[in-house]
Design an enzyme around this catalytic site. Structure first.
Site, PDB file in Angstrom:
ATOM      1  N   HIS A  60       0.883  -1.140   0.024  1.00 41.01           N
ATOM      2  CA  HIS A  60       0.115  -0.070  -0.133  1.00 41.01           C
ATOM      3  C   HIS A  60       0.769   1.287   0.172  1.00 41.01           C
ATOM      4  O   HIS A  60       0.357   2.204   0.408  1.00 41.01           O
ATOM      5  CB  HIS A  60      -0.986   0.061   1.136  1.00 41.01           C
ATOM      6  N   SER A  97      15.031  21.647 -16.492  1.00 37.04           N
ATOM      7  CA  SER A  97      13.971  22.411 -16.798  1.00 37.04           C
ATOM      8  C   SER A  97      14.533  23.792 -17.351  1.00 37.04           C
ATOM      9  O   SER A  97      15.477  24.186 -16.637  1.00 37.04           O
ATOM     10  CB  SER A  97      13.115  22.752 -15.471  1.00 37.04           C
ATOM     11  N   LYS A 120      16.161  21.527 -11.258  1.00 33.75           N
ATOM     12  CA  LYS A 120      15.449  20.623 -11.486  1.00 33.75           C
ATOM     13  C   LYS A 120      16.574  19.665 -12.473  1.00 33.75           C
ATOM     14  O   LYS A 120      17.213  19.812 -13.093  1.00 33.75           O
ATOM     15  CB  LYS A 120      14.112  20.831 -12.491  1.00 33.75           C
ATOM     16  N   GLU A 123       9.922   8.338 -17.059  1.00 36.88           N
ATOM     17  CA  GLU A 123       8.762   9.148 -17.184  1.00 36.88           C
ATOM     18  C   GLU A 123       8.171   8.554 -18.741  1.00 36.88           C
ATOM     19  O   GLU A 123       6.869   8.296 -19.020  1.00 36.88           O
ATOM     20  CB  GLU A 123       8.828  10.392 -16.981  1.00 36.88           C
ATOM     21  N   TYR A 131      -8.111 -13.947 -46.592  1.00 42.15           N
ATOM     22  CA  TYR A 131      -7.459 -12.611 -46.297  1.00 42.15           C
ATOM     23  C   TYR A 131      -8.414 -11.512 -46.786  1.00 42.15           C
ATOM     24  O   TYR A 131      -9.045 -11.792 -47.652  1.00 42.15           O
ATOM     25  CB  TYR A 131      -6.203 -12.466 -47.534  1.00 42.15           C
TER      26      TYR A 131
HETATM   27  N1  ARG Z   1      -0.280  -4.885 -49.113  1.00 39.24           N
HETATM   28  C1  ARG Z   1      -0.665  -5.844 -48.673  1.00 39.24           C
HETATM   29  C2  ARG Z   1      -0.751  -6.279 -47.340  1.00 39.24           C
HETATM   30  O1  ARG Z   1      -0.236  -5.547 -46.625  1.00 39.24           O
HETATM   31  C3  ARG Z   1      -0.147  -7.306 -49.658  1.00 39.24           C
HETATM   32  C4  ARG Z   1      -1.179  -8.277 -49.767  1.00 39.24           C
HETATM   33  C5  ARG Z   1      -2.225  -7.719 -50.794  1.00 39.24           C
HETATM   34  N2  ARG Z   1      -3.164  -8.813 -51.388  1.00 39.24           N
HETATM   35  C6  ARG Z   1      -4.389  -8.477 -52.230  1.00 39.24           C
HETATM   36  N3  ARG Z   1      -4.626  -9.532 -52.651  1.00 39.24           N
HETATM   37  N4  ARG Z   1      -4.418  -7.290 -52.351  1.00 39.24           N
HETATM   38  O2  ARG Z   1      -1.722  -7.017 -46.729  1.00 39.24           O
END
Ligand code: ARG
Length: 466
Positions: free
Chosen positions: A160, A281, A287, A294, A321
């Site tokens: 504490h 400072s 200072k 920090e 993706y």
């Molecule tokens: N610049 C893209 C990324 O960072 C690479 C992959 C892109 N692929 C695509 N099908 N557009 O993810």
């Protein structure tokens, strides 16, 4: 409107890309940071294509030579990065075709930028993880040296933020060491999941060419191969995990910073931080500010923010993706830079802090830090702990009213609270006695801290052998 669509994918387009859109969707300004890994991945891919007869050995060699030349151009600062070529992958591939002609266009056989970028980030983060482990090891060994010099330097241990019991400064430093051991272990563990190869997953479903993923994995030093192509191109868990580890580590550095800042104040006066880590400072001539701790405390917030960014980036993405994933790099890069900088500063600064031994001792004398020792003394003479607690509470009350420490009360005064108290009581009321009595694994007794330091040297992780 820009003049043209990309020659890499423009076949089905009837209109040129809007110039703002081209710039908005480009990532080359930041993903060029992975150029080395991109080339490394491409060389392995071209080698595998040649070995599997998907391209000829001669074509494979031409591609590898071209890529090697591009690496040299990048190293010499001569490579021209073009935003119209969108990202690091297409910039390098386009240059390859300029250098070696149409053979360059064969490099992308059996792969996609989707598995390519996932591979690049993993290779890049693997290197950065190793670098972080080296810095952690440096900081840890500095802490062991600092602790070894102060196993008998007494300071108040706090709960504490109130004086609780005496500990050694070395013991406190070893608590920091323990935090960093766990941090290193986390990075070593995550490294196994970073070090899996997505290459071969192509866009999302795999490829129709007779590739051999074990060849590329071996060439690139991956310890495993991502087992599902959809997952391989979309997974960014490894980056999130890394950033989570970084956040925990920054939280630790921030806690250490907080202690350094408090200890350096005139009110505590526990430590001296060498001038080279402090600034002054412009208005108050007296200072000397603990800027490095920090700033590290502040930078922890930034790393936590990047963790939130990455988690939020991924939470709504369907397989596989999505372009959203392009947003993974800047938070990850910033996380690595912030962590690396903070570790560099700490590895240099922390082992060089100088404790003010007299002030620490004087502070320990102030808060009745040996009260528990007196209670333990009475328990060992047969009094139940709760009763002993009560007796000592009263003794502390007398000390407070007289403005003296327990060790400064007379034997008569102490005996007025319990007849069990004898003249040997003063041994346990000294700070040294209190420390020495905590003599077990993990305790603050100087010989225990020394053994912890000895064991500590073996617990520092060497990334080369981990
Ligand atoms: N610049 C893209 C990324 O960072 C690479 C992959 C892109 N692929 C695509 N099908 N557009 O993810």
């Amino acid at each position: 409107m820009s003049e043209q669509t990309s020659s890499m994918w423009g076949g089905r387009f009837s209109e040129a890309t809007d110039s703002f859109v081209a710039e908005f969707t480009a990532s080359v300004n930041f993903d060029k940071r992975m150029a080395r890994q991109d080339i490394q991945g491409s060389i392995a891919h071209a080698t595998m294509l040649g070995m599997c007869g998907i391209i000829t050995q001669d074509e494979s060699c031409q591609i590898i030579n071209g890529l090697t030349q591009i690496q040299a151009e990048i190293d010499d600062g001569k490579f021209q990065w073009l935003v119209v070529l969108e990202d690091v992958h297409m910039n390098i591939e386009s240059r390859l075709t300029t250098l070696i002609g149409d053979v360059g266009k064969k490099l992308h056989t059996g792969r996609s930028r989707n598995d390519q970028v996932a591979t690049d980030i993993r290779l890049w983060l693997r290197d950065e993880t190793d670098n972080i482990l080296v810095l952690l090891a440096k900081l840890q060994s500095g802490l062991l040296d600092l602790a070894a010099n102060h196993t008998k330097t007494i300071m108040p241990g706090f709960t504490h933020l109130q004086t609780a019991q005496p500990v050694s400064f070395g013991h406190h430093v070893m608590a920091w060491f323990e935090m960093l051991v766990r941090d290193s272990e986390r990075f070593v563990d995550t490294r196994h999941r970073i070090n899996q190869m997505p290459l071969g997953s192509a866009a999302l479903a795999g490829t129709t060419y007779p590739i051999d993923r074990t060849i590329t994995a071996r060439l690139l030093g991956f310890e495993g191969i991502c087992q599902n192509s959809l997952d391989a191109v979309s997974d960014r868990d490894f980056a999130i995990e890394f950033t989570a580890n970084a956040s925990i580590l920054m939280m630790h550095l921030s806690r250490m910073s907080e202690e350094l800042i408090l200890w350096m104040s005139a009110q505590f006066g526990f430590i001296h931080i060498p001038d080279r880590f402090c600034t002054g400072s412009s208005i108050m001539p007296q200072k000397k500010n603990p800027d490095v701790p920090e700033l590290v405390r502040g930078k922890a917030a930034r790393v936590f923010g990047q963790l939130t960014t990455l988690l939020t980036l991924m939470k709504n993405q369907p397989l596989a993706y999505n372009k959203d994933n392009q947003e993974d790099k800047e938070p990850l890069f910033d996380c690595v830079d912030t962590l690396t900088g903070s570790l560099l500063a700490f590895a240099d600064m922390l082992p060089n802090i100088i404790p003010n031994v007299d002030n620490m001792r004087a502070a320990t004398m102030k808060g009745y830090a040996t009260a528990t020792d007196l209670a333990d003394y009475l328990v060992k003479k047969g009094l139940p702990f709760r009763d002993a607690h009560e007796v000592v509470g009263k003794a502390v009350g007398l000390g407070v009213s007289k403005g003296v420490d327990l060790s400064e009360l007379s034997l008569d005064e102490l005996q007025s609270f319990s007849p069990l108290i004898e003249c040997d009581v003063f041994d346990c009321l000294t700070l040294e006695g209190s420390l020495t009595a905590r003599n077990h694994i993990g305790g603050t007794a100087p010989n225990q801290v020394l053994s912890a330091i000895k064991r500590g040297h073996e617990r520092i992780i060497n990334p080369k052998t981990a």
